[in-house]
Design a protein around this motif. Structure first.
Motif, PDB file in Angstrom:
ATOM      1  N   ALA A 179     -14.274  -6.088  -6.659  1.00  0.00           N
ATOM      2  CA  ALA A 179     -14.343  -5.686  -8.066  1.00  0.00           C
ATOM      3  C   ALA A 179     -14.146  -4.195  -8.228  1.00  0.00           C
ATOM      4  CB  ALA A 179     -15.687  -6.102  -8.652  1.00  0.00           C
ATOM      5  N   GLU A 180     -14.321  -3.428  -7.138  1.00  0.00           N
ATOM      6  CA  GLU A 180     -14.194  -1.987  -7.222  1.00  0.00           C
ATOM      7  C   GLU A 180     -12.771  -1.501  -6.996  1.00  0.00           C
ATOM      8  OE1 GLU A 180     -18.668  -1.062  -5.446  1.00  0.00           O
ATOM      9  OE2 GLU A 180     -16.872  -0.532  -4.319  1.00  0.00           O
ATOM     10  N   ALA A 181     -11.854  -2.414  -6.776  1.00  0.00           N
ATOM     11  CA  ALA A 181     -10.494  -2.006  -6.412  1.00  0.00           C
ATOM     12  C   ALA A 181      -9.803  -1.221  -7.518  1.00  0.00           C
ATOM     13  CB  ALA A 181      -9.645  -3.237  -6.075  1.00  0.00           C
ATOM     14  N   ASN A 182     -10.177  -1.475  -8.772  1.00  0.00           N
ATOM     15  CA  ASN A 182      -9.489  -0.819  -9.881  1.00  0.00           C
ATOM     16  C   ASN A 182     -10.128   0.490 -10.313  1.00  0.00           C
ATOM     17  OD1 ASN A 182      -7.556  -2.842 -10.121  1.00  0.00           O
ATOM     18  ND2 ASN A 182      -8.935  -4.126 -11.325  1.00  0.00           N
ATOM     19  N   THR A 183     -11.169   0.924  -9.638  1.00  0.00           N
ATOM     20  CA  THR A 183     -11.801   2.185 -10.008  1.00  0.00           C
ATOM     21  C   THR A 183     -10.948   3.348  -9.564  1.00  0.00           C
ATOM     22  OG1 THR A 183     -13.035   2.195  -7.940  1.00  0.00           O
ATOM     23  CG2 THR A 183     -14.108   1.195  -9.853  1.00  0.00           C
ATOM     24  N   THR A 228       2.342  16.048   6.240  1.00  0.00           N
ATOM     25  CA  THR A 228       1.115  15.356   6.617  1.00  0.00           C
ATOM     26  C   THR A 228       0.704  14.385   5.531  1.00  0.00           C
ATOM     27  OG1 THR A 228      -0.172  17.184   5.704  1.00  0.00           O
ATOM     28  CG2 THR A 228       0.232  17.206   8.080  1.00  0.00           C
ATOM     29  N   THR A 229      -0.075  13.389   5.901  1.00  0.00           N
ATOM     30  CA  THR A 229      -0.558  12.392   4.966  1.00  0.00           C
ATOM     31  C   THR A 229      -1.898  12.840   4.393  1.00  0.00           C
ATOM     32  OG1 THR A 229       0.555  10.601   6.153  1.00  0.00           O
ATOM     33  CG2 THR A 229      -1.236   9.983   4.680  1.00  0.00           C
ATOM     34  N   LEU A 230      -1.961  13.001   3.070  1.00  0.00           N
ATOM     35  CA  LEU A 230      -3.195  13.417   2.414  1.00  0.00           C
ATOM     36  C   LEU A 230      -4.114  12.233   2.141  1.00  0.00           C
ATOM     37  CD1 LEU A 230      -1.786  15.955  -0.204  1.00  0.00           C
ATOM     38  CD2 LEU A 230      -2.706  16.447   2.056  1.00  0.00           C
ATOM     39  N   LYS A 231      -3.525  11.103   1.790  1.00  0.00           N
ATOM     40  CA  LYS A 231      -4.309   9.923   1.461  1.00  0.00           C
ATOM     41  C   LYS A 231      -3.470   8.687   1.707  1.00  0.00           C
ATOM     42  CE  LYS A 231      -7.907   7.780  -0.351  1.00  0.00           C
ATOM     43  NZ  LYS A 231      -9.239   7.802   0.301  1.00  0.00           N
ATOM     44  N   SER A 232      -4.082   7.659   2.311  1.00  0.00           N
ATOM     45  CA  SER A 232      -3.351   6.434   2.610  1.00  0.00           C
ATOM     46  C   SER A 232      -4.146   5.234   2.127  1.00  0.00           C
ATOM     47  CB  SER A 232      -3.094   6.327   4.120  1.00  0.00           C
ATOM     48  OG  SER A 232      -4.333   6.285   4.826  1.00  0.00           O
ATOM     49  N   GLY A 233      -3.508   4.051   2.212  1.00  0.00           N
ATOM     50  CA  GLY A 233      -4.174   2.817   1.811  1.00  0.00           C
ATOM     51  C   GLY A 233      -4.417   2.719   0.324  1.00  0.00           C
ATOM     52  N   HIS A 290      -0.685   1.210  -6.002  1.00  0.00           N
ATOM     53  CA  HIS A 290       0.315   2.022  -6.680  1.00  0.00           C
ATOM     54  C   HIS A 290      -0.313   2.845  -7.801  1.00  0.00           C
ATOM     55  CE1 HIS A 290       3.863   2.823  -9.329  1.00  0.00           C
ATOM     56  NE2 HIS A 290       4.402   3.084  -8.160  1.00  0.00           N
ATOM     57  N   ASP A 291      -1.239   2.252  -8.560  1.00  0.00           N
ATOM     58  CA  ASP A 291      -1.898   2.978  -9.651  1.00  0.00           C
ATOM     59  C   ASP A 291      -2.710   4.154  -9.129  1.00  0.00           C
ATOM     60  OD1 ASP A 291      -0.804   1.278 -11.499  1.00  0.00           O
ATOM     61  OD2 ASP A 291      -2.566  -0.013 -11.635  1.00  0.00           O
ATOM     62  N   ASP A 292      -3.445   3.936  -8.033  1.00  0.00           N
ATOM     63  CA  ASP A 292      -4.237   5.020  -7.453  1.00  0.00           C
ATOM     64  C   ASP A 292      -3.337   6.129  -6.913  1.00  0.00           C
ATOM     65  OD1 ASP A 292      -6.521   3.712  -8.097  1.00  0.00           O
ATOM     66  OD2 ASP A 292      -6.971   2.982  -6.085  1.00  0.00           O
ATOM     67  N   ALA A 293      -2.210   5.723  -6.311  1.00  0.00           N
ATOM     68  CA  ALA A 293      -1.271   6.719  -5.785  1.00  0.00           C
ATOM     69  C   ALA A 293      -0.724   7.593  -6.913  1.00  0.00           C
ATOM     70  CB  ALA A 293      -0.130   6.025  -5.041  1.00  0.00           C
ATOM     71  N   LEU A 294      -0.448   6.984  -8.064  1.00  0.00           N
ATOM     72  CA  LEU A 294       0.047   7.750  -9.203  1.00  0.00           C
ATOM     73  C   LEU A 294      -1.002   8.739  -9.715  1.00  0.00           C
ATOM     74  CD1 LEU A 294       1.972   5.027 -11.257  1.00  0.00           C
ATOM     75  CD2 LEU A 294       2.936   6.861  -9.861  1.00  0.00           C
ATOM     76  N   ILE A 295      -2.286   8.338  -9.650  1.00  0.00           N
ATOM     77  CA  ILE A 295      -3.355   9.240 -10.083  1.00  0.00           C
ATOM     78  C   ILE A 295      -3.438  10.449  -9.159  1.00  0.00           C
ATOM     79  CG2 ILE A 295      -5.858   9.461 -10.352  1.00  0.00           C
ATOM     80  CD1 ILE A 295      -5.889   6.541 -11.260  1.00  0.00           C
ATOM     81  N   LEU A 306       0.829  -1.191   0.000  1.00  0.00           N
ATOM     82  CA  LEU A 306       0.000   0.000   0.000  1.00  0.00           C
ATOM     83  C   LEU A 306       0.869   1.248   0.000  1.00  0.00           C
ATOM     84  CD1 LEU A 306      -2.736  -1.055   2.596  1.00  0.00           C
ATOM     85  CD2 LEU A 306      -2.866  -1.149   0.108  1.00  0.00           C
ATOM     86  N   TYR A 307       0.299   2.340  -0.500  1.00  0.00           N
ATOM     87  CA  TYR A 307       1.047   3.582  -0.621  1.00  0.00           C
ATOM     88  C   TYR A 307       0.247   4.742  -0.033  1.00  0.00           C
ATOM     89  CZ  TYR A 307       3.958   0.909  -3.820  1.00  0.00           C
ATOM     90  OH  TYR A 307       4.790  -0.023  -4.349  1.00  0.00           O
ATOM     91  N   GLN A 308       0.963   5.830   0.252  1.00  0.00           N
ATOM     92  CA  GLN A 308       0.319   7.014   0.797  1.00  0.00           C
ATOM     93  C   GLN A 308       0.882   8.261   0.118  1.00  0.00           C
ATOM     94  OE1 GLN A 308       1.232   6.661   4.920  1.00  0.00           O
ATOM     95  NE2 GLN A 308       3.421   6.999   4.663  1.00  0.00           N
ATOM     96  N   ILE A 309       0.073   9.309   0.090  1.00  0.00           N
ATOM     97  CA  ILE A 309       0.462  10.593  -0.492  1.00  0.00           C
ATOM     98  C   ILE A 309       0.697  11.577   0.642  1.00  0.00           C
ATOM     99  CG2 ILE A 309      -0.216  12.501  -1.990  1.00  0.00           C
ATOM    100  CD1 ILE A 309       0.196   9.998  -3.538  1.00  0.00           C
TER     101      ILE A 309
END
Length: 439
Positions: free
Chosen positions: A91-95, A51-56, A59-64, A9-12
């Protein structure tokens, strides 16, 4: 039944810094609109605390998220979270992720295990000879115009054959950009020569007016080299300031002369600080963590070596013979040459840190001296044809003695905005022989 598996998992994260080309007000408004937060909450994001803006995130979502925020002008960072057991993705993981964010909180930075990542140079003299000889011939045929392409080909070969952790470095400069810079530098040089021949006073004024440009040339040259270098598709950068370059180019050297060279170790440290502290890998700063005493101890040992060999050579010449004294003097010179050639590189690289990581350099003075002398001898007796093998041999030894001490992993680095810079500074430095380097 849900299936448990380990997911990376990644965080921004964000520390309030903005990218070049944006204003502070513009970035604040963009971030506020993206996250739909209040003015007070927006102000807290720009307080300088990471500070952390978004976590969990995958990698693809983090790049977006990273792409959206960099377009808004925010210098955000992607970092890996500790591995934890999670449910199998639905099934929603790739949205695509929404524009909103989780509750902001301080960024966790686990240090992770420590490991050594050695550098390696995989090129060969025979392979490089083909590039080298073609570069020379085409440069001659085109009256020097091809030299810009030759520079790029040479750098691409040495960068592309230097590896660390299975990845190679990249050289991304455009030959056309370099050629433009060289043509402008050549025009300036020709103008100076013509003025020198026709009007001595005008040439003197020209030379004095050029002095304030030297720090600018230093900064532009270092930035051009950095921003056109990359590792794992993440560019380097250089953000050194004009005032710092002016101190290194003029103020510290003048003070060193006035103190009868007693400030030489301090001047060397200030130069290393200027280069290291101004450098970036993506958005992450390099830092030189060295004590001034280390530099004085290093130069003090060099002075003792020089004095010891000088006294021995003098006594041998006086009491034994000129030949023996000359031999001792030559040996002393070679010893000092190897000591400083290897020692300055070791001193600089071992003091450089990148985030929680640092570097090791273990160059040996005797080995450096032997490689340099034998290379020089073979280049002379082959009328220069051994040059490609000589360059490859030195590059291979330097890489073999260099390593990065990695704590955790290198996946948390993120590319800064790919700013363009002109090659003009670098080429003016070449034309007017303004030379500067850390090692």
């Amino acid at each position: 039944m849900t299936k448990e598996l380990y997911t990376e998992l990644y965080q921004i994260t964000f520390a309030g810094q903005i990218l070049e080309g944006f204003t502070d007000t513009e970035v604040r408004d963009n971030v506020k609109a993206l996250f739909r937060i209040s003015d007070q909450r927006t102000a807290s994001l720009f307080s300088g605390t990471r500070t952390t803006l978004k976590s969990g995130l995958s990698h693809d979502d983090a790049l977006i998220y990273h792409e959206r925020l960099t377009k808004a002008g925010a210098a955000v960072r992607i970092s890996a979270q500790p591995r934890t057991a999670t449910n199998a993705p639905s099934a929603e993981a790739n949205t695509p992720p929404p524009a909103s964010t989780d509750t902001l909180r301080p960024e966790p930075r686990p240090a992770g295990p420590q490991q050594e990542a050695p550098f390696e140079f995989t090129g060969s003299g025979r392979e490089y000879f083909g590039i080298w000889i073609v570069n020379i011939l085409l440069t001659i045929v085109t009256l020097g115009i091809y030299s810009a392409w030759a520079t790029v080909r040479n750098n691409q070969y040495f960068y592309g054959n230097t590896r660390m952790e299975g990845a190679t470095f990249q050289y991304l400069a455009s030959p056309v950009t370099i050629l433009k810079g060289r043509l402008i530098a050549l025009a300036v040089l020709v103008a100076y020569v013509v003025l020198s021949e026709m009007y001595v006073e005008a040439a003197l004024v020209f030379a004095i007016a050029f002095i304030p440009l030297v720090p600018w040339i230093m900064v532009r040259s270092l930035r051009f080299q950095a921003i056109n270098s990359a590792y794992r598709n993440i560019r380097f950068d250089f953000q050194g300031k004009y005032g710092e370059a002016f101190m290194v180019a003029f103020v510290w050297p003048v003070l060193n002369i006035l103190t009868l060279l007693l400030l030489t170790p301090l001047v060397m440290k200030k130069t290393h600080e200027f280069i290291a502290n101004g450098s970036r890998y993506g958005t992450t700063e390099f830092r030189l963590k060295a004590d001034t005493g280390e530099y004085y101890r290093f130069f003090g040992k060099g002075l003792l070596i020089a004095v010891a060999f000088g006294v021995a050579a003098f006594l041998a010449m006086r009491h034994v013979g000129f030949t023996l004294g000359s031999v001792i003097a030559v040996i002393g010179y070679l010893t000092l040459f190897g000591y400083f050639m290897a020692g300055i590189a070791n001193l600089f690289l071992c003091a450089v840190h990148l985030d929680s990581h640092n570097f090791e350099s273990r160059l040996q003075p005797l080995q450096m001296t032997w490689i340099y002398l034998s290379n020089s001898f073979l280049v002379v007796i082959t009328l220069g044809l051994f040059t490609p093998w000589a360059k490859v041999r030195m590059a291979r030894y330097r890489a073999a003695c260099t390593a990065m001490i990695v704590r955790g992993d290198l996946n948390h680095f993120v590319a800064a905005e790919q700013n363009r810079t002109s090659a003009l500074g670098q080429e003016l430095g070449d034309a007017f022989d303004v030379d500067f380097a850390a090692i």
